[in-house]
Design a protein around this motif. Structure first.
Motif, short mmCIF file in Angstrom:
data_model
loop_
_atom_site.label_atom_id
_atom_site.label_comp_id
_atom_site.label_asym_id
_atom_site.label_seq_id
_atom_site.Cartn_x
_atom_site.Cartn_y
_atom_site.Cartn_z
N LEU A 85 0.63 -1.21 -0.01
CA LEU A 85 -0.07 0.00 -0.19
C LEU A 85 0.87 1.37 -0.08
N ILE A 86 1.98 1.26 0.66
CA ILE A 86 2.83 2.46 0.79
C ILE A 86 3.55 2.53 -0.63
N LEU A 87 3.82 1.53 -1.05
CA LEU A 87 4.56 1.72 -2.42
C LEU A 87 3.46 2.30 -3.44
N GLU A 88 2.34 2.02 -3.66
CA GLU A 88 1.16 2.17 -4.40
C GLU A 88 1.11 3.65 -4.19
N LEU A 89 0.64 4.06 -2.82
CA LEU A 89 0.12 5.47 -2.69
C LEU A 89 1.26 6.25 -2.74
N HIS A 90 2.28 5.79 -2.27
CA HIS A 90 3.47 7.06 -2.61
C HIS A 90 3.89 7.24 -4.07
N SER A 91 3.64 6.13 -5.02
CA SER A 91 3.79 6.44 -6.32
C SER A 91 2.55 7.40 -6.94
N ARG A 92 1.47 7.46 -6.18
CA ARG A 92 0.56 8.38 -6.47
C ARG A 92 0.55 9.59 -5.95
N TRP A 93 1.08 9.74 -4.54
CA TRP A 93 1.15 11.09 -3.90
C TRP A 93 2.46 11.66 -3.72
N GLY A 94 3.35 10.94 -3.87
CA GLY A 94 4.61 11.13 -3.55
C GLY A 94 4.92 11.37 -2.07
N ASN A 95 5.53 12.34 -1.53
CA ASN A 95 6.03 12.39 0.04
C ASN A 95 4.88 12.92 0.59
N ARG A 96 3.71 12.50 0.42
CA ARG A 96 2.46 12.99 1.09
C ARG A 96 2.24 11.94 2.30
N PRO A 105 -4.50 2.42 8.75
CA PRO A 105 -4.93 2.78 10.31
C PRO A 105 -3.71 2.22 11.13
N GLY A 106 -3.61 3.16 12.08
CA GLY A 106 -2.41 2.88 13.38
C GLY A 106 -1.15 3.11 13.02
N ARG A 107 -0.99 3.32 11.69
CA ARG A 107 0.52 3.91 11.29
C ARG A 107 0.56 5.51 11.15
N THR A 108 1.56 6.03 11.43
CA THR A 108 1.70 7.37 11.82
C THR A 108 2.51 7.95 10.35
N ASP A 109 2.34 9.10 10.05
CA ASP A 109 3.16 9.73 8.93
C ASP A 109 4.43 9.49 9.33
N ASN A 110 5.12 9.82 10.44
CA ASN A 110 6.20 9.54 10.73
C ASN A 110 6.99 8.24 10.64
N GLU A 111 6.16 7.19 10.93
CA GLU A 111 6.48 5.88 10.79
C GLU A 111 6.78 5.50 9.08
N ILE A 112 5.67 5.96 8.55
CA ILE A 112 5.86 5.70 6.99
C ILE A 112 6.90 6.23 6.39
N LYS A 113 7.09 7.59 6.86
CA LYS A 113 8.44 8.28 6.42
C LYS A 113 9.78 7.67 6.58
N ASN A 114 9.77 7.20 7.83
CA ASN A 114 10.93 6.56 8.30
C ASN A 114 11.08 5.43 7.30
N TYR A 115 9.87 4.40 7.21
CA TYR A 115 10.20 3.36 6.64
C TYR A 115 10.66 3.73 5.10
N TRP A 116 9.96 4.73 4.71
CA TRP A 116 10.62 5.06 3.14
C TRP A 116 11.92 5.37 3.15
N ARG A 117 12.46 6.19 3.88
CA ARG A 117 13.64 6.74 3.75
C ARG A 117 14.76 5.73 4.16
N THR A 118 14.40 4.79 5.10
CA THR A 118 15.28 3.97 5.65
C THR A 118 15.40 2.55 4.70
N ARG A 119 14.32 2.47 4.29
CA ARG A 119 14.19 0.96 3.51
C ARG A 119 14.14 1.21 1.82
N VAL A 120 13.16 2.01 1.52
CA VAL A 120 12.93 2.10 0.19
C VAL A 120 13.91 3.07 -0.37
N GLN A 121 14.66 3.99 0.21
CA GLN A 121 15.49 4.97 -0.43
C GLN A 121 16.95 4.15 0.00
N LYS A 122 16.94 3.19 0.46
CA LYS A 122 18.31 2.75 0.75
C LYS A 122 18.47 1.79 -0.75
#
Length: 306
Positions: A85-96, A105-122
């Motif tokens: 879901l993160i991959l799909e939504l990020h492809s749609r909305w970018g860093n929103r 639900p239950g996930r924070t923007d901070n957590e998703i942001k951290n996930y993206w920066r630490t895992r995906v960007q790596k």
DNA sequence: AAACTACCCAACCGCTGATAC
DNA sequence: TGTATCAGCGGTTGGGTAGTT
């Protein structure tokens, strides 16, 4: 009405004058904040901080509450479904991040942001391409995401053939010609809000405090390597011969660029409402390392040949 | 065992838009 | 209308931890 506590005789004190605390929150501070919000509700964070007797900025209180203390904050590994879901939504909305978080639900923007920066960007870095480049986006769209679908499907099949997750995986895989070899299929929206059934419940306990213990004491069993690394664990990954990979992946590669392919149709996440209870059980055990160095190079080679 | 490195994530920073006065 | 303040967002950083040398 001065709902924000402005004006009147109230004076705004500088952080120094108020002797504001910074840094990690203590258990006592957490409890103070939780108890205050339990009785008075949240919002009006600056006045809340003052009234609660917290030597913190309203900003800090808000962040602590939203990202950590809220009872519905979900902790633990980002599940495969969430990754997808993160991959799909990020492809749609970018860093929103906030917008993306509304759909997890239950996930924070901070957590998703951290996930993206630490895992995906790596992994973008490992592929030596920019995270915003077409190459990387194609990698996500045509390789990672289908592979995630496969794994979701496999996990669901392993647990139960009739569970919501299994049904969802079936529907999802049916919508992906990369996985199922069919283009005329229902989309994600067919599963709709019940794609992942389940409840979110992560109650706060003092043990959850960041200061009471380190991050892994509240259940965030984070894989040492990116969750996405598993995505390319093809059977051929042990073979060092790039020709073998390419020969073996001809059909796969073809399907990746199929104009009728599932990922060209896209996922219809728009039908998903925020706060939808869409995951089942919280599969925290599946978000582990899948992707080795050979796979990364194979993918790189593959894309340079497309 | 110590030093070093990489990773993760909580918390902070700076900015913007909204709102009240 | 201008100003002050707040809430919220995305970007960045610092500290803790695990793994490696």
């Amino acid at each position: 009405m001065d709902v924000n506590g402005r004006g009147g005789s109230s004076t705004v004190l500088s952080e120094e004058e108020m002797d504001l605390r910074r840094g990690p929150w203590t258990v006592e501070e957490d409890l103070t904040l939780v108890n205050y919000i339990a009785t008075q509700g949240e919002g009006r964070w600056n006045s809340l901080a003052r009234c609660a007797g917290l030597k913190r900025t309203g900003k800090s209180c808000r962040l602590r509450w939203l990202n950590y203390l809220r009872p519905d904050v979900r902790r633990g590994n980002i599940t495969l479904e969430e990754q997808l879901l993160i991959l799909e939504l990020h492809s749609r909305w970018g860093n929103r991040w906030s917008k993306i978080a509304q759909h997890l639900p239950g996930r924070t923007d901070n957590e998703i942001k951290n996930y993206w920066r630490t895992r995906v960007q790596k992994h973008a870095k490992q592929l030596k391409c920019d995270v915003n480049s077409k190459q990387f986006k194609d990698t996500m769209r045509y390789l990672w995401m289908p592979r995630l679908v496969e794994r979701i499907q496999a996990a669901a099949a392993a647990t139960s053939g009739s569970s919501p997750a299994a049904v969802a995986a079936h529907q999802f895989s049916g919508s992906c010609d990369i996985v199922a070899g069919s283009a005329a299929v229902p989309q994600m929206a067919a599963g709709g809000a019940d794609f992942y059934g389940g409840q979110v419940s992560t109650g706060y306990t003092p043990e959850n405090s960041s200061t009471a213990a380190s991050s892994d004491s509240f259940g965030a069993q984070v894989s040492p390597v990116s969750d996405l690394t598993e995505i390319y664990n093809f059977p051929v990954s042990d073979n060092q011969n790039p020709d073998f990979f390419q020969t073996d992946q001809v059909g796969y590669t073809d399907s990746l660029i199929s104009p009728s392919g599932y990922f060209n149709q896209g996922l219809d996440f728009q039908s998903m409402e925020p706060n939808t209870q869409w995951y089942e059980g919280g599969d925290t055990a599946t978000a582990d390392n899948l992707w080795n160095v050979e796979d990364i190079w194979s993918v790189q080679t593959q894309f340079t040949n497309i």
